[in-house]
Design a protein around this motif. Sequence first.
Motif, short mmCIF file in Angstrom:
data_model
loop_
_atom_site.label_atom_id
_atom_site.label_comp_id
_atom_site.label_asym_id
_atom_site.label_seq_id
_atom_site.Cartn_x
_atom_site.Cartn_y
_atom_site.Cartn_z
N VAL A 47 0.84 -1.20 0.00
CA VAL A 47 0.00 0.00 0.00
C VAL A 47 0.87 1.25 0.00
N VAL A 48 1.85 1.29 0.88
CA VAL A 48 2.75 2.43 0.96
C VAL A 48 3.48 2.62 -0.37
N LYS A 49 3.95 1.53 -0.94
CA LYS A 49 4.72 1.59 -2.17
C LYS A 49 3.86 2.11 -3.34
N LEU A 50 2.62 1.62 -3.41
CA LEU A 50 1.76 2.04 -4.49
C LEU A 50 1.39 3.52 -4.37
N VAL A 51 1.05 3.97 -3.17
CA VAL A 51 0.71 5.38 -2.97
C VAL A 51 1.89 6.27 -3.33
N ASN A 52 3.08 5.92 -2.87
CA ASN A 52 4.27 6.71 -3.19
C ASN A 52 4.51 6.75 -4.70
N LEU A 53 4.31 5.60 -5.34
CA LEU A 53 4.54 5.52 -6.78
C LEU A 53 3.56 6.40 -7.55
N VAL A 54 2.29 6.36 -7.16
CA VAL A 54 1.28 7.17 -7.84
C VAL A 54 1.61 8.65 -7.72
N LEU A 55 2.00 9.10 -6.53
CA LEU A 55 2.33 10.51 -6.33
C LEU A 55 3.53 10.92 -7.17
N LEU A 56 4.59 10.09 -7.15
CA LEU A 56 5.80 10.43 -7.91
C LEU A 56 5.56 10.35 -9.41
N ASP A 57 4.79 9.35 -9.83
CA ASP A 57 4.51 9.18 -11.27
C ASP A 57 3.71 10.37 -11.80
#
Length: 565
Positions: free
Chosen positions: A181-191
């Motif tokens: 969950v943490v990884k996906l949220v961080n990825l969406v924000l950075l992407d």
Amino acid sequence: MKQTRLGDILLRQQKITREQLDNVIREAKLHGDTLSAQLVKQNIFTEEELVKFVAKSFGRPAIDLDKLEIEPNLAKISHDVMRKNLVLPVRRKGNVLTLAVADPYDINSLDEVAFISGCQVDVVIVAESQLIARLDEDVANEDHLEDVMADLGASDMEVVDTSEEDLDEHSLSAETEAAPVVKLVNLVLLDAIKRGASDIHLEPYEKVLRVRYRIDGVLHEIMRPPMKMKDALVSRLKILARLDISERRVPQDGRIKLRLSKAKTVDFRVSVLPTLFGEKVVMRLLDPSSLQLDMSKLGYEDLSLKWLQEAIHKPYGMVLVTGPTGSGKTVSLYSAVSELNEPGVNISTAEDPVEFNFMGINQVNVHPEIGLDFPATLRSFLRQDPDIILIGEIRDHDTAAIGIKAALTGHMVLATLHTNDAPSTMSRLINMGVESFLVGSAVNLVSAQRLARRICSECKVEIEIPPASLIDAGVPESEIGQFKPMTGKGCPTCNGTGYKGRTGIYQVMPIFDEIREAVYAGRNADEINAIAVSKGVKTLRMSALDKVKVGEISLEECLRVTVAD
């Protein structure tokens, strides 16, 4: 931002004046830039000149980071630490770690990296833009979207029951900290930042959860995370935005601040809305580094820009910027305020909400729920000895009346309004209950605007358009031969869309004496428009066609954002 040692050295070697340095430091603090970035932005140095100067003064070599192959995992330093300190390990020999840096005089950053890595630190000098790009590329490679989605598909996480009565707040809180969950949220924000999105939409439906980005004003579907992640993803975002994860029945608003490096911070304005199948989250990206405050680069034509600058530099009166939501009104107002922001001027703004903060400007976030609405805020401003007042939006009679009163009593008032074009703005104020003689006397200028997608410069090609189509769009027959319509074929730079970036379409209407007389007489918007056009004011369609003529936007985009005259 304090004066850095690099600034001292530039000053001592007479590469920069004290006035230039003070201005660079002030602008760097205002925009969240490093000193190096602001020196390049203000054209005091090219990036190549600055790298050579720093390398020579510090006595270390300069390298081209783009030509360097770097072995991964050279030191146990997280990407967060590298971004924060703007460093990149490029070589390790024994206990000596070589770092690529843009500012080797930032001793605190080097000490922090040395402490975390347990190594002695050596440096080589690189261009800051190369360094940031390489750090972004490394993060993208490490957290590739497809890899993350594959991990999520294989996850055996427990699903929190979606029914209101069975919601277990403690279980949900624990689930939001799970690695996928943490990884996906961080990825969406950075992407989203990397793609240049203005908004992120997380939307739950009966059987689908989808993520969409708004890029250049148009929504694009990016991914569909597993449905079982829905509540955990929303709750993770609510925790980051400091919202109540146990409350799922009412809308909530919050803010997330994401620090990518010392030189870059991005804010996300978060809105959570209960829908039929769960909570929808929309995040507006507020990136100060991408905010264009130079009025000459917003897309105004020369005469329109001249009229606008003359209007805002008058000692009193009202300047109105109109258009629908998402048409760039806030950026236009901020660019005007930025031009007027001087030590001898008292500027106060009432906004809902404040999107970007500026040094030297008193910004107030209105809160109608506690009685701090626009009228109450404006009344307070008038007791604060203001020179310039910015009103985020005129929504009602009270706000309009106080703004008009301020404009007539020696203050410059800048405000936004929702109208279709500039001439209808006068009628809109009168319909709000403001007397026509007050409207005609107070308003100096109205600027209506839209945002249109620019054709991608990398894949732009000239096309043939039938003369009948141009005539239908409003092009005079005598001008058809002057048009060179373009379109974008689609390429990797524009993600196959044919468009990259946006430009403003403007109808700038000064209140000439003839228009003022028409307002006093109660003339309608069509009559005011005819007078304005006779005075050289271009309608929104005319302005858009001018940009089609030179190949800046496509004819399709012109027809999409403007209506026929």
